[in-house]
Design a protein around this motif. Structure first.
Motif, PDB file in Angstrom:
ATOM      1  N   ALA A   7       0.857  -1.185   0.000  1.00 36.62           N
ATOM      2  CA  ALA A   7       0.000   0.000   0.000  1.00 36.62           C
ATOM      3  C   ALA A   7       0.895   1.238   0.000  1.00 36.62           C
ATOM      4  CB  ALA A   7      -0.885  -0.006   1.246  1.00 36.62           C
ATOM      5  N   ASN A   8       0.898   1.962  -1.115  1.00 35.59           N
ATOM      6  CA  ASN A   8       1.719   3.165  -1.234  1.00 35.59           C
ATOM      7  C   ASN A   8       0.840   4.388  -0.980  1.00 35.59           C
ATOM      8  OD1 ASN A   8       3.465   5.200  -1.952  1.00 35.59           O
ATOM      9  ND2 ASN A   8       3.523   4.681  -4.133  1.00 35.59           N
ATOM     10  N   TRP A   9       0.971   4.961   0.222  1.00 31.83           N
ATOM     11  CA  TRP A   9       0.104   6.085   0.587  1.00 31.83           C
ATOM     12  C   TRP A   9       0.614   7.408   0.004  1.00 31.83           C
ATOM     13  CZ3 TRP A   9      -0.962   5.044   6.563  1.00 31.83           C
ATOM     14  CH2 TRP A   9      -1.693   3.856   6.680  1.00 31.83           C
ATOM     15  N   LYS A  10       1.758   7.355  -0.647  1.00 29.97           N
ATOM     16  CA  LYS A  10       2.365   8.555  -1.254  1.00 29.97           C
ATOM     17  C   LYS A  10       2.371   9.705  -0.238  1.00 29.97           C
ATOM     18  CE  LYS A  10       1.079   6.807  -5.758  1.00 29.97           C
ATOM     19  NZ  LYS A  10       0.802   7.056  -7.151  1.00 29.97           N
ATOM     20  N   MET A  11       2.092  10.937  -0.703  1.00 32.51           N
ATOM     21  CA  MET A  11       2.031  12.060   0.247  1.00 32.51           C
ATOM     22  C   MET A  11       0.589  12.534   0.358  1.00 32.51           C
ATOM     23  SD  MET A  11       4.366  15.532   0.308  1.00 32.51           S
ATOM     24  CE  MET A  11       3.134  16.499  -0.535  1.00 32.51           C
ATOM     25  N   GLY A  92      13.018   4.627  -6.993  1.00 33.02           N
ATOM     26  CA  GLY A  92      12.781   4.988  -8.386  1.00 33.02           C
ATOM     27  C   GLY A  92      11.329   4.938  -8.813  1.00 33.02           C
ATOM     28  N   HIS A  93      10.406   5.219  -7.869  1.00 36.65           N
ATOM     29  CA  HIS A  93       9.008   5.357  -8.280  1.00 36.65           C
ATOM     30  C   HIS A  93       8.951   6.413  -9.390  1.00 36.65           C
ATOM     31  CE1 HIS A  93       4.768   6.386  -8.286  1.00 36.65           C
ATOM     32  NE2 HIS A  93       4.551   5.231  -7.696  1.00 36.65           N
ATOM     33  N   SER A  94       8.065   6.235 -10.346  1.00 31.82           N
ATOM     34  CA  SER A  94       8.050   7.147 -11.505  1.00 31.82           C
ATOM     35  C   SER A  94       7.820   8.593 -11.083  1.00 31.82           C
ATOM     36  CB  SER A  94       6.985   6.716 -12.509  1.00 31.82           C
ATOM     37  OG  SER A  94       5.714   6.843 -11.926  1.00 31.82           O
ATOM     38  N   GLU A  95       7.109   8.790  -9.962  1.00 30.49           N
ATOM     39  CA  GLU A  95       6.919  10.173  -9.502  1.00 30.49           C
ATOM     40  C   GLU A  95       8.238  10.784  -9.075  1.00 30.49           C
ATOM     41  OE1 GLU A  95       3.793   9.202  -6.766  1.00 30.49           O
ATOM     42  OE2 GLU A  95       2.468   8.798  -8.469  1.00 30.49           O
ATOM     43  N   ARG A  96       9.142   9.994  -8.553  1.00 28.66           N
ATOM     44  CA  ARG A  96      10.464  10.493  -8.178  1.00 28.66           C
ATOM     45  C   ARG A  96      11.349  10.658  -9.419  1.00 28.66           C
ATOM     46  NH1 ARG A  96      10.715  11.935  -3.439  1.00 28.66           N
ATOM     47  NH2 ARG A  96      12.782  12.684  -3.978  1.00 28.66           N
ATOM     48  N   TYR A 164       6.673  -3.400 -11.573  1.00 28.63           N
ATOM     49  CA  TYR A 164       6.433  -2.924 -12.931  1.00 28.63           C
ATOM     50  C   TYR A 164       5.186  -2.050 -12.938  1.00 28.63           C
ATOM     51  CZ  TYR A 164       4.691  -2.711 -17.645  1.00 28.63           C
ATOM     52  OH  TYR A 164       4.179  -2.238 -18.831  1.00 28.63           O
ATOM     53  N   GLU A 165       5.388  -0.773 -13.218  1.00 33.00           N
ATOM     54  CA  GLU A 165       4.261   0.162 -13.244  1.00 33.00           C
ATOM     55  C   GLU A 165       4.298   0.973 -14.533  1.00 33.00           C
ATOM     56  OE1 GLU A 165       2.809   1.396  -9.088  1.00 33.00           O
ATOM     57  OE2 GLU A 165       4.672   2.469  -9.397  1.00 33.00           O
ATOM     58  N   PRO A 166       3.454   0.615 -15.510  1.00 23.32           N
ATOM     59  CA  PRO A 166       3.389   1.452 -16.708  1.00 23.32           C
ATOM     60  C   PRO A 166       2.942   2.866 -16.296  1.00 23.32           C
ATOM     61  CG  PRO A 166       1.801  -0.394 -16.810  1.00 23.32           C
ATOM     62  CD  PRO A 166       2.467  -0.459 -15.482  1.00 23.32           C
ATOM     63  N   TRP A 168       1.537   5.335 -17.711  1.00 27.91           N
ATOM     64  CA  TRP A 168       0.216   5.796 -18.141  1.00 27.91           C
ATOM     65  C   TRP A 168      -0.913   5.126 -17.335  1.00 27.91           C
ATOM     66  CZ3 TRP A 168      -2.152   1.400 -19.667  1.00 27.91           C
ATOM     67  CH2 TRP A 168      -1.298   0.354 -20.064  1.00 27.91           C
ATOM     68  N   ALA A 169      -0.581   4.084 -16.603  1.00 25.94           N
ATOM     69  CA  ALA A 169      -1.602   3.381 -15.806  1.00 25.94           C
ATOM     70  C   ALA A 169      -1.691   3.924 -14.380  1.00 25.94           C
ATOM     71  CB  ALA A 169      -1.305   1.885 -15.771  1.00 25.94           C
ATOM     72  N   ILE A 170      -0.665   4.678 -13.960  1.00 26.16           N
ATOM     73  CA  ILE A 170      -0.644   5.139 -12.570  1.00 26.16           C
ATOM     74  C   ILE A 170      -1.652   6.262 -12.360  1.00 26.16           C
ATOM     75  CG2 ILE A 170       0.750   6.265 -10.800  1.00 26.16           C
ATOM     76  CD1 ILE A 170       3.190   4.819 -11.929  1.00 26.16           C
ATOM     77  N   GLY A 171      -2.577   6.037 -11.445  1.00 26.87           N
ATOM     78  CA  GLY A 171      -3.547   7.064 -11.077  1.00 26.87           C
ATOM     79  C   GLY A 171      -4.528   7.424 -12.181  1.00 26.87           C
ATOM     80  N   SER A 172      -4.547   6.671 -13.257  1.00 25.14           N
ATOM     81  CA  SER A 172      -5.381   7.033 -14.418  1.00 25.14           C
ATOM     82  C   SER A 172      -6.711   6.283 -14.450  1.00 25.14           C
ATOM     83  CB  SER A 172      -4.625   6.729 -15.712  1.00 25.14           C
ATOM     84  OG  SER A 172      -4.437   5.321 -15.829  1.00 25.14           O
ATOM     85  N   GLY A 205       1.877  -2.607 -10.676  1.00 24.96           N
ATOM     86  CA  GLY A 205       1.204  -1.436 -10.116  1.00 24.96           C
ATOM     87  C   GLY A 205       0.650  -0.554 -11.216  1.00 24.96           C
ATOM     88  N   GLY A 206      -0.398   0.193 -10.876  1.00 22.77           N
ATOM     89  CA  GLY A 206      -1.029   1.100 -11.822  1.00 22.77           C
ATOM     90  C   GLY A 206      -2.519   0.861 -11.875  1.00 22.77           C
ATOM     91  N   SER A 207      -3.257   1.711 -11.124  1.00 23.48           N
ATOM     92  CA  SER A 207      -4.726   1.639 -11.097  1.00 23.48           C
ATOM     93  C   SER A 207      -5.274   0.285 -10.667  1.00 23.48           C
ATOM     94  CB  SER A 207      -5.315   2.057 -12.463  1.00 23.48           C
ATOM     95  OG  SER A 207      -5.041   3.415 -12.706  1.00 23.48           O
ATOM     96  N   VAL A 208      -4.595  -0.321  -9.712  1.00 21.77           N
ATOM     97  CA  VAL A 208      -5.140  -1.548  -9.107  1.00 21.77           C
ATOM     98  C   VAL A 208      -6.279  -1.149  -8.162  1.00 21.77           C
ATOM     99  CG1 VAL A 208      -4.672  -3.437  -7.497  1.00 21.77           C
ATOM    100  CG2 VAL A 208      -2.977  -2.828  -9.253  1.00 21.77           C
ATOM    101  N   SER A 209      -7.365  -1.905  -8.202  1.00 18.14           N
ATOM    102  CA  SER A 209      -8.494  -1.648  -7.298  1.00 18.14           C
ATOM    103  C   SER A 209      -9.117  -2.988  -6.915  1.00 18.14           C
ATOM    104  CB  SER A 209      -9.539  -0.785  -8.001  1.00 18.14           C
ATOM    105  OG  SER A 209     -10.189  -1.564  -8.992  1.00 18.14           O
ATOM    106  N   LEU A 225       1.148  -6.877  -5.941  1.00 22.31           N
ATOM    107  CA  LEU A 225       0.599  -5.619  -6.443  1.00 22.31           C
ATOM    108  C   LEU A 225       1.140  -4.436  -5.647  1.00 22.31           C
ATOM    109  CD1 LEU A 225      -3.108  -6.873  -6.584  1.00 22.31           C
ATOM    110  CD2 LEU A 225      -1.593  -6.520  -8.571  1.00 22.31           C
ATOM    111  N   LEU A 226       1.319  -3.319  -6.338  1.00 21.01           N
ATOM    112  CA  LEU A 226       1.648  -2.050  -5.677  1.00 21.01           C
ATOM    113  C   LEU A 226       0.421  -1.158  -5.856  1.00 21.01           C
ATOM    114  CD1 LEU A 226       3.581  -0.104  -4.288  1.00 21.01           C
ATOM    115  CD2 LEU A 226       4.723   0.284  -6.456  1.00 21.01           C
ATOM    116  N   VAL A 227      -0.191  -0.817  -4.744  1.00 19.96           N
ATOM    117  CA  VAL A 227      -1.498  -0.160  -4.791  1.00 19.96           C
ATOM    118  C   VAL A 227      -1.388   1.262  -4.253  1.00 19.96           C
ATOM    119  CG1 VAL A 227      -3.914  -0.369  -4.106  1.00 19.96           C
ATOM    120  CG2 VAL A 227      -2.488  -2.427  -4.265  1.00 19.96           C
ATOM    121  N   GLY A 228      -1.796   2.239  -5.042  1.00 17.71           N
ATOM    122  CA  GLY A 228      -1.763   3.628  -4.594  1.00 17.71           C
ATOM    123  C   GLY A 228      -3.118   4.050  -4.068  1.00 17.71           C
ATOM    124  N   GLY A 229      -3.878   4.770  -4.915  1.00 19.51           N
ATOM    125  CA  GLY A 229      -5.156   5.354  -4.501  1.00 19.51           C
ATOM    126  C   GLY A 229      -6.086   4.400  -3.763  1.00 19.51           C
ATOM    127  N   ALA A 230      -6.164   3.158  -4.221  1.00 18.79           N
ATOM    128  CA  ALA A 230      -7.119   2.213  -3.625  1.00 18.79           C
ATOM    129  C   ALA A 230      -6.692   1.714  -2.243  1.00 18.79           C
ATOM    130  CB  ALA A 230      -7.328   1.024  -4.566  1.00 18.79           C
TER     131      ALA A 230
END
Ligand code: PGA
Length: 243
Positions: A7-11, A92-96, A164-166, A168-172, A205-209, A225-230
């Motif tokens: 679970a990646n809570w980011k900021m 090396g998260h793509s946001e970084r 592996y996080e494409p 274009w799939a992150i947060g989209s 990872g990338g828009s997993v829900s 899985l690497l899960v952000g928003g969900a």
């Protein structure tokens, strides 16, 4: 090895909100067949770690310093993360890579620092939309892996994770199809076998829900899985780790 769900809570949450979400996880989530990791921001690592049962949840960080100690204002050492009970650390998260211009040479130092301190680096790789369109996905991923991992000694399969996080799939809201992810994970594993002589877990990872998690997890080469928003809502994350 169990599949790994992070679970990646980011900021996305303040210190207090992180504490609250950890308590909600604790109240709602009682078990999982998967290994589960929670990655709050640095400030909340300790309080989140204290609120989650360590049997069920591993602690993770979202970044770390490329060096273990020294005059590096504003950085956080792998040694401190280790002392806080951290097991996994994103690198090396793509946001970084995008927002903070992190390059492979820096990421390599971060992987080395993590390994030296006994943390498990979760190296994030992924192609962007135009690279995908140009049919360059495989070569981009291979280069990202080689630039960071070439010549590094990985002691055992579970000393490293690749996410592996494409991009274009992150947060989209547009996840890659599970069958396509499986094929790419197989390719990544082939590269890793040559490069480090190991078979680390490769997670998607990338828009997993909760709607698509089970589709991914049923494939043999999608090791988690690497899960952000969900992951920001306990009930939704519970569904994902019960998939
Ligand atoms: P997302 O983020 O699940 O919100 O797409 C994933 C990530 O960036 O790790």
């Amino acid at each position: 090895m169990k599949k790994l769900i992070l679970a990646n809570w980011k900021m996305q949450l303040s210190f207090k909100e992180s504490e609250k979400l950890a308590r909600n996880y604790q109240a709602k989530i009682k078990n999982s067949v998967f290994e589960v990791g929670v990655l709050p921001d640095f400030s909340a690592l300790e309080i989140v770690g204290r609120n989650l049962p360590t049997k069920l949840f591993k602690l993770g960080a979202q970044d770390l310093a490329p060096y273990l100690k020294g005059a590096y204002t504003g950085e956080v050492s792998a040694l401190s993360l280790k002392q806080l009970g951290v097991k996994y650390v994103l690198i090396g998260h793509s946001e970084r890579r995008q927002e903070f211009r992190e390059k492979s040479s820096l990421l390599r130092l971060k992987v080395q620092a993590a390994l030296e301190a006994g943390l498990v680096p979760v190296l994030c790789i992924g192609e962007n939309a135009s690279q995908k369109k140009a049919g360059k996905t495989a070569s981009v991923l291979r280069r990202q892996l080689e630039e960071v991992l070439f010549g590094l000694r990985i002691e055992k399969d579970n000393a490293l994770v690749v996410a592996y996080e494409p991009l274009w799939a992150i947060g989209s809201g547009q996840a890659l199809k599970a069958a396509a992810a499986e094929a790419i994970q197989v390719m990544i594993k082939g590269v890793l076998a040559n490069l480090v002589g190991r078979f680390p877990r490769v997670i998607y990872g990338g828009s997993v829900s909760s709607k698509n998690a089970a589709d991914f997890l049923e494939w043999p080469n999608i090791d988690g899985l690497l899960v952000g928003g969900a992951s920001l809502e306990a009930a939704e994350f519970k569904k994902i780790i019960s998939a």
